[in-house]
Design an enzyme around this catalytic site. Structure first.
Site, PDB file in Angstrom:
ATOM      1  N   GLY A 171     -16.044  48.185 -64.291  1.00 39.64           N
ATOM      2  CA  GLY A 171     -16.202  47.453 -63.035  1.00 39.64           C
ATOM      3  C   GLY A 171     -14.979  47.494 -62.151  1.00 39.64           C
ATOM      4  O   GLY A 171     -15.005  46.980 -61.026  1.00 39.64           O
ATOM      5  N   GLY A 185      19.784  32.975 -45.732  1.00 41.25           N
ATOM      6  CA  GLY A 185      20.212  32.106 -46.827  1.00 41.25           C
ATOM      7  C   GLY A 185      19.023  31.451 -47.488  1.00 41.25           C
ATOM      8  O   GLY A 185      18.112  32.119 -47.948  1.00 41.25           O
ATOM      9  N   ALA A 243       8.596  23.141 -57.607  1.00 40.29           N
ATOM     10  CA  ALA A 243       8.335  23.209 -59.038  1.00 40.29           C
ATOM     11  C   ALA A 243       8.609  24.633 -59.498  1.00 40.29           C
ATOM     12  O   ALA A 243       8.336  25.598 -58.781  1.00 40.29           O
ATOM     13  CB  ALA A 243       6.893  22.824 -59.339  1.00 40.29           C
ATOM     14  N   LEU A 266      10.220  35.238 -49.068  1.00 39.38           N
ATOM     15  CA  LEU A 266       9.069  35.290 -48.166  1.00 39.38           C
ATOM     16  C   LEU A 266       9.005  36.570 -47.358  1.00 39.38           C
ATOM     17  O   LEU A 266       7.925  36.964 -46.910  1.00 39.38           O
ATOM     18  CB  LEU A 266       9.097  34.079 -47.224  1.00 39.38           C
ATOM     19  CG  LEU A 266       9.017  32.701 -47.885  1.00 39.38           C
ATOM     20  CD1 LEU A 266       9.092  31.603 -46.837  1.00 39.38           C
ATOM     21  CD2 LEU A 266       7.741  32.566 -48.704  1.00 39.38           C
ATOM     22  N   LYS A 289       9.827  19.657 -66.143  1.00 41.88           N
ATOM     23  CA  LYS A 289       8.435  20.044 -65.943  1.00 41.88           C
ATOM     24  C   LYS A 289       7.945  20.766 -67.191  1.00 41.88           C
ATOM     25  O   LYS A 289       8.555  21.743 -67.622  1.00 41.88           O
ATOM     26  CB  LYS A 289       8.289  20.962 -64.726  1.00 41.88           C
ATOM     27  CG  LYS A 289       6.876  21.517 -64.570  1.00 41.88           C
ATOM     28  CD  LYS A 289       6.798  22.592 -63.508  1.00 41.88           C
ATOM     29  CE  LYS A 289       5.434  23.267 -63.550  1.00 41.88           C
ATOM     30  NZ  LYS A 289       5.322  24.375 -62.582  1.00 41.88           N
ATOM     31  N   PRO A 324      -0.015  23.877 -70.089  1.00 39.70           N
ATOM     32  CA  PRO A 324       1.349  23.605 -70.557  1.00 39.70           C
ATOM     33  C   PRO A 324       2.132  24.889 -70.803  1.00 39.70           C
ATOM     34  O   PRO A 324       1.555  25.983 -70.901  1.00 39.70           O
ATOM     35  CB  PRO A 324       1.111  22.859 -71.868  1.00 39.70           C
ATOM     36  CG  PRO A 324      -0.154  23.470 -72.395  1.00 39.70           C
ATOM     37  CD  PRO A 324      -1.001  23.768 -71.184  1.00 39.70           C
ATOM     38  N   ILE A 368      12.782  26.033 -44.521  1.00 41.28           N
ATOM     39  CA  ILE A 368      11.554  25.434 -45.041  1.00 41.28           C
ATOM     40  C   ILE A 368      11.927  24.721 -46.330  1.00 41.28           C
ATOM     41  O   ILE A 368      12.256  25.349 -47.327  1.00 41.28           O
ATOM     42  CB  ILE A 368      10.477  26.503 -45.295  1.00 41.28           C
ATOM     43  CG1 ILE A 368      10.072  27.171 -43.984  1.00 41.28           C
ATOM     44  CG2 ILE A 368       9.268  25.896 -45.981  1.00 41.28           C
ATOM     45  CD1 ILE A 368       9.080  28.303 -44.155  1.00 41.28           C
TER      46      ILE A 368
END
Length: 540
Positions: free
Chosen positions: A443, A9, A51, A335, A79, A98, A46
């Site tokens: 590069g 969940g 944000a 995760l 935000k 911004p 967790i």
């Protein structure tokens, strides 16, 4: 494919359940896919203040959540930017990244003109009003109908745990099955596809598709299907966060900032995320350079006096991604699929993107899975590598030398080769939109041997600029004091004074129109009034 079991969940699981139910099942009105979510009642989540970026607005719109209802349920605030403090130098300096800039049209020469000026004004102040809006603590919206000179994009700060709980209730009411039990085992068939998962409290759950939202453990994608992990820690050294919540009853700073603050500390950086009832602060740091106790002490010093009885939580993490986020009939979201430190608020975004892309690539049958999985893996990998470049850039451009950590992140071996190639190009010209059309710069040869691209078509990933375009790169580059080759020419003539472009100058009138952020939160969302305590020591 007609059935789906989501294992896990939390934010990732319930974002995916809610979005897929909205996109595939018309918000539960036309049930084409049966969605079940298995969630352990015993494993703690967790939970930190979160944000987001503006894509969150699309997510809640598809799910069908009214914005005001969402914000009330999650203690959300607006935000509009991320304010970076002490990143270029440890001298109290700052710059904003911004969500809205005001560029000249049809030809935007903002970067070129600023580089040719005396740079007495911050770059983003010359081509955006949102930094000024943020510093004035104004909301990005008005509560009454009125013409405004510019529209400001925005996202949210919110309580991630309350968001998950809200999505759970919202989704269950619209047909998603919620199974509360612990995962015991996973059964696969002879082809390596998952057939079912067994639990300690219910019958086995069978489905056509399975989503792994079990966090860093990756119970399905890693432990069952054996998908490996690609480690990014060579380029991103931070591997832990120590966090705490500061309730406004005791620690109200006198305002609610309409932006996230990211303050560079001795061995990493601190996030500062304001919600309606508290601030969430956390110190993202490298355990190679600072102990857990010292990191906690530094976080408490960032806030100031009176935090001795506030509990902290330590969250270890590893940076990188699974080689395949979709294998057979299993997709890893959140995760379990990967993680890159949240400097640009991409934690929930990657779950959001995973759900959006899965809805777009939902297989009609088993025969179509491999083709869709290959494309999904390619798109998700592109985004992970894009985020890696962008976050890596914040560190490697610093001029700080006050600790071993900041000296280490500037070393060439700590800079991703693709980013090195980008920076070499931008030494000769400002970033432009065409830099993201064909992502090859001189590069980049070393990039090919560094990562395993065999699972994404055997080709180099492409930075499409979909998350951060050339304007965002200019913001970070020039905010960090990145100097082009022309700075070394030693021109003796006086440089013209830096100034706002005409469009930005006209848009500055918005500061006389937009309301105070706290006033909007109070009137529209019912935020409580608090007595001011003191301003945190670490604020710039």
């Amino acid at each position: 494919m007609r059935s789906l079991v989501i294992v896990g969940g939390g934010s990732a699981g319930w974002i995916t359940a809610a979005y897929l139910n909205g996109a595939l099942n018309d918000r539960g009105q036309n049930m084409k896919v049966k969605i079940s979510l298995l969630e352990s009642p015993d494993i703690p989540r967790i939970s930190v203040g979160e944000a987001t970026i503006p894509s969150m607005r699309h997510l809640i719109s598809v799910i069908g959540i009214p914005e005001v209802e969402f914000m009330r349920a999650t203690d959300a605030t607006f935000k509009q930017s991320i304010k970076y403090c002490n990143w270029a130098e440890n001298d109290g300096s700052h710059y904003h990244h911004p969500f809205t800039s005001v560029r000249e049209r049809p030809l935007d020469l903002s970067g070129e003109r600023w580089l040719e000026s005396d740079r007495s004004m911050r770059f983003m102040d010359t081509c955006a009003v949102q930094p000024a809006v943020c510093e004035a603590n104004l909301a990005p919206i008005i509560l009454r109908k009125q013409a405004v000179p510019t529209t400001l994009n925005y996202a949210y700060h919110m309580n991630a745990q309350k968001f998950a709980d809200y999505l759970r209730d919202f989704s269950v009411a619209r047909g998603v099955e919620h199974v509360q039990a612990n995962l015991v085992s996973v059964a696969t068939d002879t082809e390596g596809w998952i057939e079912s998962v067994s639990t300690d409290r219910t019958e086995s759950l069978h489905a056509d598709m399975f989503l792994d939202c079990t966090g860093f453990n990756g119970h399905l994608i890693s432990k069952t299907l054996g998908v490996g992990f690609e480690d990014y820690s060579q380029f991103l050294l931070c591997d832990r966060a120590v966090t705490m919540h500061l309730p406004y009853e005791r620690f109200y700073p006198g305002t609610v900032r309409p932006y996230t603050t990211a303050t560079a500390l001795s061995n990493g950086w601190a996030w500062d995320i304001p919600m309606q009832n508290q601030r969430s602060v956390g110190y993202v740091h490298s355990s190679q350079f600072i102990s857990e106790d010292d990191a906690e002490a530094e976080l408490r010093a960032y806030q100031g006096k009176g935090t001795e009885d506030i509990s902290v939580r330590s969250v270890p993490f590893k940076v990188g991604r699974r080689h395949q986020l979709w294998k057979a009939n299993c997709v890893a979201i959140g995760l379990s699929g990967g993680f890159i430190e949240p400097l640009e608020s991409t934690g929930l975004y990657l779950s959001d993107l995973g759900a959006v892309l899965l809805a777009e690539h939902w297989p009609a049958n088993k025969a179509s899975v491999q083709n869709l999985a290959d494309r999904y893996n390619r798109l998700m990998a592109n985004r992970y590598y894009e985020i890696l470049d962008f976050i890596n850039m914040h560190y490697c451009l610093t001029k700080r030398t006050d600790t071993a950590f900041w000296r280490e992140v500037q070393k060439p071996e700590r800079i991703n080769p693709r980013l090195q190639a980008k920076l070499a190009m931008w030494k000769t010209k400002p970033p432009t939109a065409h830099d993201f059309e064909d992502q090859w710069f001189n590069g980049m040869e070393a990039y090919e041997s560094l990562f395993d691209f065999s699972h994404i078509g055997g080709r180099l990933p492409i930075d499409t600029g979909a998350l951060w375009n050339h304007e965002s790169y200019e913001c970070i580059l020039y905010g960090m004091g990145f100097a082009p080759i022309t700075d070394q020419d030693g021109a003796s003539e006086a440089r013209p004074k830096s100034r706002r472009n005409q469009s930005t100058e006209r848009a500055m009138n918005v500061l006389n129109i937009l309301p105070d952020h706290v006033d909007v939160l109070s009137k529209a969302l019912g935020m409580k009034a608090y007595h001011k305590a003191y301003q945190p020591n670490g604020w710039v």
